[in-house]
Design a protein around this motif. Structure first.
Motif, PDB file in Angstrom:
ATOM      1  N   UNK A 217      20.545  17.763  18.356  1.00 16.00           N
ATOM      2  CA  UNK A 217      19.820  18.372  17.273  1.00 16.00           C
ATOM      3  C   UNK A 217      19.645  17.524  16.052  1.00 16.00           C
ATOM      4  N   UNK A 218      18.342  17.446  15.739  1.00 15.69           N
ATOM      5  CA  UNK A 218      17.773  16.488  14.507  1.00 15.69           C
ATOM      6  C   UNK A 218      17.551  17.358  13.597  1.00 15.69           C
ATOM      7  N   UNK A 219      18.398  17.400  12.547  1.00  9.81           N
ATOM      8  CA  UNK A 219      18.339  18.349  11.365  1.00  9.81           C
ATOM      9  C   UNK A 219      17.285  17.576  10.230  1.00  9.81           C
ATOM     10  N   UNK A 220      16.077  17.781  10.582  1.00 11.06           N
ATOM     11  CA  UNK A 220      15.003  17.136   9.639  1.00 11.06           C
ATOM     12  C   UNK A 220      15.444  15.846   9.228  1.00 11.06           C
ATOM     13  N   UNK A 221      15.164  15.327   7.853  1.00 13.15           N
ATOM     14  CA  UNK A 221      15.260  13.909   7.752  1.00 13.15           C
ATOM     15  C   UNK A 221      16.641  13.461   6.806  1.00 13.15           C
ATOM     16  N   UNK A 222      16.922  12.323   6.662  1.00 18.82           N
ATOM     17  CA  UNK A 222      18.262  11.890   5.855  1.00 18.82           C
ATOM     18  C   UNK A 222      18.249  12.669   4.537  1.00 18.82           C
ATOM     19  N   UNK A 223      17.048  12.753   3.860  1.00 15.11           N
ATOM     20  CA  UNK A 223      17.276  13.184   2.469  1.00 15.11           C
ATOM     21  C   UNK A 223      17.341  14.732   2.446  1.00 15.11           C
ATOM     22  N   UNK A 225      19.537  16.952   2.618  1.00 12.38           N
ATOM     23  CA  UNK A 225      20.887  17.431   2.416  1.00 12.38           C
ATOM     24  C   UNK A 225      20.811  18.405   1.357  1.00 12.38           C
ATOM     25  N   UNK A 226      20.605  19.554   1.512  1.00 10.54           N
ATOM     26  CA  UNK A 226      20.307  20.608   0.504  1.00 10.54           C
ATOM     27  C   UNK A 226      21.017  21.849   0.892  1.00 10.54           C
ATOM     28  N   UNK A 227      21.682  22.554  -0.298  1.00 11.42           N
ATOM     29  CA  UNK A 227      22.224  23.816   0.199  1.00 11.42           C
ATOM     30  C   UNK A 227      21.610  25.132   0.715  1.00 11.42           C
ATOM     31  N   UNK A 228      20.476  24.988   0.450  1.00 11.30           N
ATOM     32  CA  UNK A 228      19.700  26.236   0.932  1.00 11.30           C
ATOM     33  C   UNK A 228      19.130  25.884   2.382  1.00 11.30           C
ATOM     34  N   UNK A 229      19.051  24.939   2.551  1.00 14.37           N
ATOM     35  CA  UNK A 229      18.667  24.271   4.280  1.00 14.37           C
ATOM     36  C   UNK A 229      19.924  24.444   4.812  1.00 14.37           C
ATOM     37  N   UNK A 230      20.917  23.799   4.207  1.00 13.13           N
ATOM     38  CA  UNK A 230      22.304  23.717   5.004  1.00 13.13           C
ATOM     39  C   UNK A 230      22.857  25.219   5.695  1.00 13.13           C
TER      40      UNK A 230
END
Length: 353
Positions: A217-223, A225-230
């Protein structure tokens, strides 16, 4: 939750790495067993923070007797890569010692030979010991999820054709915007897992291993890293586990996956014909038409004819884009998911090294 650590001695005196492994024991021996890891490429952290929030939910479920199938989680699967920096920049994709991608060269064995992965470990360098132990853990499960991320990217997955369309429930639960159907011909982690299952009987290939799933699974991009997205992604992975009967949550109905699912041969990789500064004219998530202007490479600033325009080779969805705006000759700029095969030749296996 049981927490243990795998100790990986270094290849030079005085060095060792510790690999934390989190385990949740299920109460139903018939329920599928699950293995999830993140950050095999050590600098790709969206999956690590997803698992941080997922484990909060799993601990609550464990206290309430709500975990049916065993779940093994490795939140940061590559402590070796996490310790390798060069002039202040983390080098988490390629091992500095061997120059090998940490997600390549996993042993391709039959599941019948699983035990051999952890025999005579001292005969192998540290990176190989890490790979063999990760693969050994994964092959004790039925469902294997390897969490990565791209550079600038939509949410998508690499799924072996052997597990599609059964894996559409995972794609829907994680709100993926595309699926790339791989051929299972590389030595990447998820394909090594699939290889072992497909060759349960050595020398005899099963086309569709029953009850199994191995996916990157590719979870979007390297940057990203966000609490809402996580938390959103953790909730999606929870829904998938509930749909498969691994955690108790009323067995919610699986939602439908609506994005494109295309073979790797249908992915256009746009590369720079010369090095220079990149000016993008299209963003990830845009649907483009053949001939649309995608990017300009400024190769000789200030000089007549000092730039090159790159156009779309066919219609498609822009899946990824590089974040570094200085590109070398033949450097990758974009991946575009298309409905027709690319005219560029592709070797079997992974799209990129």
């Amino acid at each position: 939750m049981d927490v243990s650590k795998i100790i990986i001695p270094g290849d030079t005196p005085g060095i060792e790495w510790r690999l934390p492994v989190l385990r949740f024991m299920g109460h139903d021996p018939k329920a599928p067993k699950t293995y999830i890891q993140a950050a095999l490429h050590a600098g790709e952290l969206p999956g690590t923070v997803l698992l941080h929030f997922l484990c909060e939910r799993l601990r609550q479920a464990e206290n309430q007797g709500g975990i049916a199938g065993d779940i093994t989680i490795v939140p940061h699967a590559n402590p070796i890569g996490a310790a390798q920096s060069h002039f202040g920049e983390l080098q988490g994709r390629f091992d500095l010692g061997s120059r090998t991608n940490f997600n390549r060269d996993f042993p391709l064995i039959s599941i019948a030979d699983r035990a051999t992965l952890v025999e005579d470990l001292n005969d192998y360098p540290a990176t190989d010991r890490l790979k063999r132990q990760l693969l050994h853990m994964a092959l004790g499960a039925d469902l294997v999820i390897d969490l990565h991320c791209d550079d600038e990217s939509l949410q998508y997955a690499y799924i072996d054709e052997a597990f599609w369309p059964e894996a559409a429930d995972l794609a829907a639960a994680l709100d993926m915007e595309a699926v790339l159907l791989s051929d299972g011909e590389s030595s990447a982690f998820e394909e090594a897992v699939g290889f072992a299952w497909k060759y349960e009987i050595p020398g005899e290939r099963q086309s569709r291993p029953p009850g199994k799933l191995s996916v990157t699974v590719e979870l979007r991009g390297k940057r990203d890293v966000d609490p809402v997205l996580a938390k959103k992604d953790a909730e999606g992975l929870w829904r998938f586990l509930a749909t498969r009967g691994i955690v108790n949550d009323g067995r919610p109905l699986a939602t439908a996956f609506s994005g494109p699912a295309v073979p790797l041969d249908n992915v256009e990789i746009v590369r720079a014909p010369e090095g220079g500064a990149v000016l993008f004219h299209c963003n990830i998530g845009e649907r483009i038409m053949q001939g649309d202007l995608l990017a300009t490479i400024v190769t000789r600033p200030g000089q007549p004819g000092g730039s090159i325009d790159l156009t779309a080779p066919q219609d498609g969805l822009i899946l990824t884009r590089r974040s570094d705006r200085l590109v070398r000759r033949r450097g990758d700029l974009m991946k575009i998911a298309c409905s027709s095969p690319s005219k560029a030749s592709r070797r079997a296996g992974a799209l990129e090294n």
